[in-house]
Design an enzyme around this catalytic site. Sequence first.
Site, PDB file in Angstrom:
ATOM      1  N   HIS A 188      -6.962   6.724  -3.328  1.00 64.53           N
ATOM      2  CA  HIS A 188      -7.860   5.757  -2.687  1.00 64.53           C
ATOM      3  C   HIS A 188      -7.247   5.059  -1.474  1.00 64.53           C
ATOM      4  O   HIS A 188      -7.971   4.536  -0.628  1.00 64.53           O
ATOM      5  CB  HIS A 188      -8.309   4.699  -3.705  1.00 64.53           C
ATOM      6  CG  HIS A 188      -7.296   3.636  -3.965  1.00 64.53           C
ATOM      7  ND1 HIS A 188      -6.160   3.850  -4.732  1.00 64.53           N
ATOM      8  CD2 HIS A 188      -7.208   2.347  -3.536  1.00 64.53           C
ATOM      9  CE1 HIS A 188      -5.452   2.751  -4.778  1.00 64.53           C
ATOM     10  NE2 HIS A 188      -6.052   1.814  -4.065  1.00 64.53           N
ATOM     11  N   ASP A 189      -5.914   5.029  -1.349  1.00 69.47           N
ATOM     12  CA  ASP A 189      -5.261   4.415  -0.188  1.00 69.47           C
ATOM     13  C   ASP A 189      -4.360   5.409   0.546  1.00 69.47           C
ATOM     14  O   ASP A 189      -3.390   5.023   1.202  1.00 69.47           O
ATOM     15  CB  ASP A 189      -4.421   3.202  -0.623  1.00 69.47           C
ATOM     16  CG  ASP A 189      -5.242   1.923  -0.678  1.00 69.47           C
ATOM     17  OD1 ASP A 189      -6.253   1.840   0.053  1.00 69.47           O
ATOM     18  OD2 ASP A 189      -4.890   1.008  -1.444  1.00 69.47           O
ATOM     19  N   HIS A 245       0.834  -1.201   0.000  1.00 72.98           N
ATOM     20  CA  HIS A 245       0.000   0.000   0.000  1.00 72.98           C
ATOM     21  C   HIS A 245       0.869   1.251   0.000  1.00 72.98           C
ATOM     22  O   HIS A 245       1.000   1.940   1.014  1.00 72.98           O
ATOM     23  CB  HIS A 245      -0.962  -0.011   1.187  1.00 72.98           C
ATOM     24  CG  HIS A 245      -2.045  -1.033   1.065  1.00 72.98           C
ATOM     25  ND1 HIS A 245      -2.021  -2.233   1.762  1.00 72.98           N
ATOM     26  CD2 HIS A 245      -3.174  -1.058   0.311  1.00 72.98           C
ATOM     27  CE1 HIS A 245      -3.099  -2.932   1.455  1.00 72.98           C
ATOM     28  NE2 HIS A 245      -3.813  -2.253   0.572  1.00 72.98           N
ATOM     29  N   HIS A 250       1.535   1.457  -5.849  1.00 73.46           N
ATOM     30  CA  HIS A 250       0.216   0.805  -5.970  1.00 73.46           C
ATOM     31  C   HIS A 250      -0.824   1.827  -6.426  1.00 73.46           C
ATOM     32  O   HIS A 250      -1.656   1.527  -7.291  1.00 73.46           O
ATOM     33  CB  HIS A 250      -0.189   0.208  -4.621  1.00 73.46           C
ATOM     34  CG  HIS A 250      -1.636  -0.175  -4.534  1.00 73.46           C
ATOM     35  ND1 HIS A 250      -2.209  -1.169  -5.305  1.00 73.46           N
ATOM     36  CD2 HIS A 250      -2.645   0.326  -3.768  1.00 73.46           C
ATOM     37  CE1 HIS A 250      -3.497  -1.276  -5.026  1.00 73.46           C
ATOM     38  NE2 HIS A 250      -3.793  -0.370  -4.096  1.00 73.46           N
ATOM     39  N   ALA A 286       2.755   4.462  -2.902  1.00 76.52           N
ATOM     40  CA  ALA A 286       2.437   5.314  -4.049  1.00 76.52           C
ATOM     41  C   ALA A 286       2.508   4.563  -5.365  1.00 76.52           C
ATOM     42  O   ALA A 286       1.817   4.921  -6.329  1.00 76.52           O
ATOM     43  CB  ALA A 286       3.375   6.518  -4.070  1.00 76.52           C
TER      44      ALA A 286
END
Length: 494
Positions: free
Chosen positions: A254-255, A214, A218, A216
Amino acid sequence: MEVCYQLPVLPLDRPVPKHVLSRRGAISFSSSSSLFGAPDPRQLSQRRGAISYDSSDQTALYIRMLGDVRVRSRVGFETERRGSHPYLSIDFRILHSQPESAGPVSARKIRRLLSFQRYLHSSRVCRGVTPQNPLHFLDHDYTGQAKCMLEKVGSWNFDIFIFDRLTNGNSLINLTFHLFNHYGLIELFQLDMVKLRRFLVMVQEDYHRQNPYHNAVHAADVTQAMYCYLQEPKLSKSLTSCDILLGLLAAATHDLDHPGVNQPFLIKTNHYLAALYQNTSVLENHHWRSAVGLLRESRLFSHLPAEDGLNMERQLGSLILATDISRQNEYLSKFREHLDKEDLLLGNAGHRHFILQMALKCADICNPCRPWELSKQWSEKVTEEFFHQGDIEKKHKLEVSPLCDSQTNSVGKIQIDFMTYVVEPLFAEWARFSDTRLSQTMLGYLGLNKAGWSGMLQEQAGAAEETDLGAPSPTPSSAEETDSKVLPQGSKES
């Protein structure tokens, strides 16, 4: 700043950890002015480094504390007593941190225009030295190769790992900026290019590069996948510029500020984020609030009418919240119902938004649908992150979360189950909605990758069996000793 605000909207009143106030992160507080005394809450938004706004939920005042990134990354955590567990106050941002090596770097070496690869590997520059700040310049060869890759950004075989190396770890910034420019969003929404660049830099900085999965890269991978879906005929013909803007923003953020552990871990350790969001879509709410904080800090949409800006923030939240894997069946059932009834009308704004939600869900978990070389790397990275969480849980005598025990799980086993029960059902329905070459390609790779992991598991099982057969038989005395110490479950000693 020696101030701790209380959170009366939570089940228990607890002070917000001081380390949280010292770093960039999203923290929500009650809007009750009696909490703050003086100054008035509205005055906080006028201070340098604070942003506040109203919201319709209980966490109506949202304050974002700013500071120097390089200083924040080295800030430790304050010991905060919540029950009897010392790990509850851990800032998970530093779990993977390594001690920095001190050492002088000569001005002559810094001035040399080295390519990223040379900078990373040249023994004359990097032998035993870890610079505190990476060099942010590349030679023309690497810049040119990165530009060539962006010309094929719509290819499903796009290798985000190579692109990240070519851009010196700035894949999310470069890819998202390119897509904004490609769609003409900068001109259409009259975005200030400096503000946009600043926003993207802050987004990339707020991903934890220590996270194996998780991080950048990704986020950049999901953004690239989202672009592939936006190019599909049904979507490209019906989506508005606002839809595209929100889709790309949601994919990139989104994360945001993901701590590298999952929601059940935050809940069972009584983490302040779990309490703040009442154990519901904890991480997704935090990603959304963090994204909104960055939008307001960068003032990217400050030139738009206030109502339009708030509406964008709400829709962005709706997209990011859809990535909650615990709500997978809810969204999948709704998607399947629409497809069965054939009542999806992409001229309807609500239906377009729902399709964007499904596209983002697909982009978020599309790794098993990539070519084997890419899929395998992502599988190993996410498993490494799972096992790291499991190691923390074991260390602190917690129940180990599913998939996080390295003793009972393997990369192949985790991936086969994930493909079977999560990925296949979602992408089968997406193929029903958008029956294109890309959908068939994704399903084809999914089948090949599943077979690949199955084959690896069979090889491992065969190797283990051969090892067992080749092992010398125990002597009678050792066998008797083993039987006397360990008996099969349900057996009785004779």
